[in-house]
Write a protein that holds these residues in place. Structure first.
Motif, PDB file in Angstrom:
ATOM      1  N   PRO A   1       0.831  -1.205   0.000  1.00 30.45           N
ATOM      2  CA  PRO A   1       0.000   0.000   0.000  1.00 30.45           C
ATOM      3  C   PRO A   1       0.865   1.254   0.000  1.00 30.45           C
ATOM      4  O   PRO A   1       1.941   1.285   0.587  1.00 30.45           O
TER       5      PRO A   1
ATOM      6  N   PRO B   1      -0.798   5.468   4.501  1.00 32.06           N
ATOM      7  CA  PRO B   1      -1.228   4.920   5.792  1.00 32.06           C
ATOM      8  C   PRO B   1      -2.714   4.600   5.781  1.00 32.06           C
ATOM      9  O   PRO B   1      -3.490   5.198   5.030  1.00 32.06           O
ATOM     10  N   GLY B   2      -3.123   3.650   6.615  1.00 30.05           N
ATOM     11  CA  GLY B   2      -4.536   3.310   6.715  1.00 30.05           C
ATOM     12  C   GLY B   2      -5.318   4.373   7.463  1.00 30.05           C
ATOM     13  O   GLY B   2      -4.760   5.168   8.226  1.00 30.05           O
TER      14      GLY B   2
ATOM     15  N   ALA C   1      -3.361  -6.867   1.341  1.00 28.34           N
ATOM     16  CA  ALA C   1      -2.476  -5.984   2.105  1.00 28.34           C
ATOM     17  C   ALA C   1      -3.163  -4.661   2.431  1.00 28.34           C
ATOM     18  O   ALA C   1      -3.084  -4.162   3.563  1.00 28.34           O
ATOM     19  N   LEU C   2      -3.844  -4.091   1.450  1.00 29.95           N
ATOM     20  CA  LEU C   2      -4.501  -2.811   1.666  1.00 29.95           C
ATOM     21  C   LEU C   2      -5.706  -2.953   2.599  1.00 29.95           C
ATOM     22  O   LEU C   2      -5.926  -2.108   3.487  1.00 29.95           O
TER      23      LEU C   2
ATOM     24  N   ARG D   1      -4.400  -3.195   6.095  1.00 29.68           N
ATOM     25  CA  ARG D   1      -3.974  -1.878   6.582  1.00 29.68           C
ATOM     26  C   ARG D   1      -5.174  -1.025   6.995  1.00 29.68           C
ATOM     27  O   ARG D   1      -5.065  -0.208   7.905  1.00 29.68           O
ATOM     28  N   GLU D   2      -6.297  -1.245   6.334  1.00 29.85           N
ATOM     29  CA  GLU D   2      -7.506  -0.483   6.660  1.00 29.85           C
ATOM     30  C   GLU D   2      -8.349  -1.139   7.749  1.00 29.85           C
ATOM     31  O   GLU D   2      -9.440  -0.659   8.056  1.00 29.85           O
TER      32      GLU D   2
ATOM     33  N   GLU E   1       0.408  -6.145   9.455  1.00 28.03           N
ATOM     34  CA  GLU E   1      -0.469  -4.984   9.588  1.00 28.03           C
ATOM     35  C   GLU E   1      -1.321  -5.056  10.858  1.00 28.03           C
ATOM     36  O   GLU E   1      -2.147  -4.173  11.111  1.00 28.03           O
TER      37      GLU E   1
ATOM     38  N   ARG F   1      -3.470  -7.569  11.647  1.00 26.69           N
ATOM     39  CA  ARG F   1      -4.745  -8.233  11.427  1.00 26.69           C
ATOM     40  C   ARG F   1      -4.570  -9.749  11.390  1.00 26.69           C
ATOM     41  O   ARG F   1      -3.458 -10.256  11.264  1.00 26.69           O
TER      42      ARG F   1
END
Length: 285
Positions: free
Chosen positions: A30, A33-34, A58-59, A62-63, A88, A90
């Motif tokens: 990404p 930043p998330g 991955a994105l 991050r979110e 990340e 998660r």
């Protein structure tokens, strides 16, 4: 499904291919930043071991989303995607098998619910393509496999997921620029992508009354294992992406934000639509 079974699914042209063996490596990380847009959500991402699917996983992580990583048989790539998600902060599970089989699709949903207790986002990204210069070169087996992998899988997964998708859930399907332009050496693949575009629109009409949004993403030429490991002819691969207005192939992390937008509340007034991260190629909607 055993590892032996999944290894047997590898096709004669080396598809689907390992990202770990690809040079140069696709860009999945990404770029920003998330901002918590998927906090507390659970997402299934098919084909998440590599390419666009890895970048989406991955994105999403991050979110704030936990991820079920679904893939065919590339265990090394899937393990890396799992590590990316966990880095990340998660949770992630990996599920290997053939999405062209209804029983496996049902197992994907069951394992996800068992692990996370809910399902908020279904990303139908996995697919296969084979390059053939003549329609007569496409075998009956290949034709059936391409449709099973690319469009039957979406029906099977949505059917199994439907009881678990509540108001506010999102489905994001990966179609392709070939759905709109066609591609003379990808006759069966292009046909499945056209079906996916139509499926996305029809499924949106079917589910929007329940508060479930369905949208699609139609990437152009993106640097993933799909093309170098048999999805494109050597001639086309030599100039891959150069005919786009931008003049180069895209990277997976240039496509993933479209999948994020369609999965989160930013797109709350959109359903039945398709986004086009394709390097500037103008296509009909």
């Amino acid at each position: 499904m055993s590892d032996t079974d999944t290894v047997d699914m590898i096709h004669e042209d080396a598809l689907p291919g390992h990202e770990s063996e690809l040079e140069p490596k696709p860009e999945w990380a990404p770029r920003y930043p998330g901002s918590g847009r998927l906090d507390g959500k659970v997402a299934i991402v098919t084909g998440a071991d590599s390419g666009i699917g890895r970048a989406v996983a991955a994105l999403y992580a991050r979110e704030g989303a936990d991820i079920a990583i679904v893939y065919l048989c590339e265990h090394d790539d899937a393990a890396k995607t799992k590590a990316i998600v966990e880095k990340e902060g998660r949770k992630a599970i990996t599920i290997a098998g053939d999405l062209g089989e209804k029983d496996f699709c049902e197992s994907v949903i069951a394992q996800t619910i068992d692990a996370f207790g809910r399902l908020d986002i279904l990303v139908n990204n996995a697919g296969e393509q084979h390059s053939d210069k003549e329609i007569t070169d496409i075998t009956e087996e290949q034709l059936k496999r391409t449709f099973q992998s690319n469009i039957f899988s979406m029906f099977f997964l949505v059917q199994a997921a439907r009881p678990h998708l509540k108001k506010g859930a999102a489905i994001v399907n990966c179609t392709s620029v070939t759905s709109y332009q066609g591609e003379k050496e990808l006759l069966d693949y292009s046909s499945t992508k056209g079906a996916i575009t139509s499926f996305t629109r029809a499924l949106s009409e079917n589910l929007i009354g329940e508060g479930i949004r369905v949208n699609g993403v139609a990437p152009g030429p993106i640097w993933t294992p799909l093309n170098p490991f048999g999805g494109s002819s050597k001639e086309k691969l030599a100039t891959f992406g150069e005919k786009t207005p931008i003049g180069r192939p895209g990277q997976p992390n240039e496509v993933a934000p479209s999948f994020l937008f369609l999965a989160c509340e930013d797109s709350s007034y959109m359903s039945g639509q398709v986004l086009h991260p394709n390097g500037g190629t103008i296509v009909g909607s």
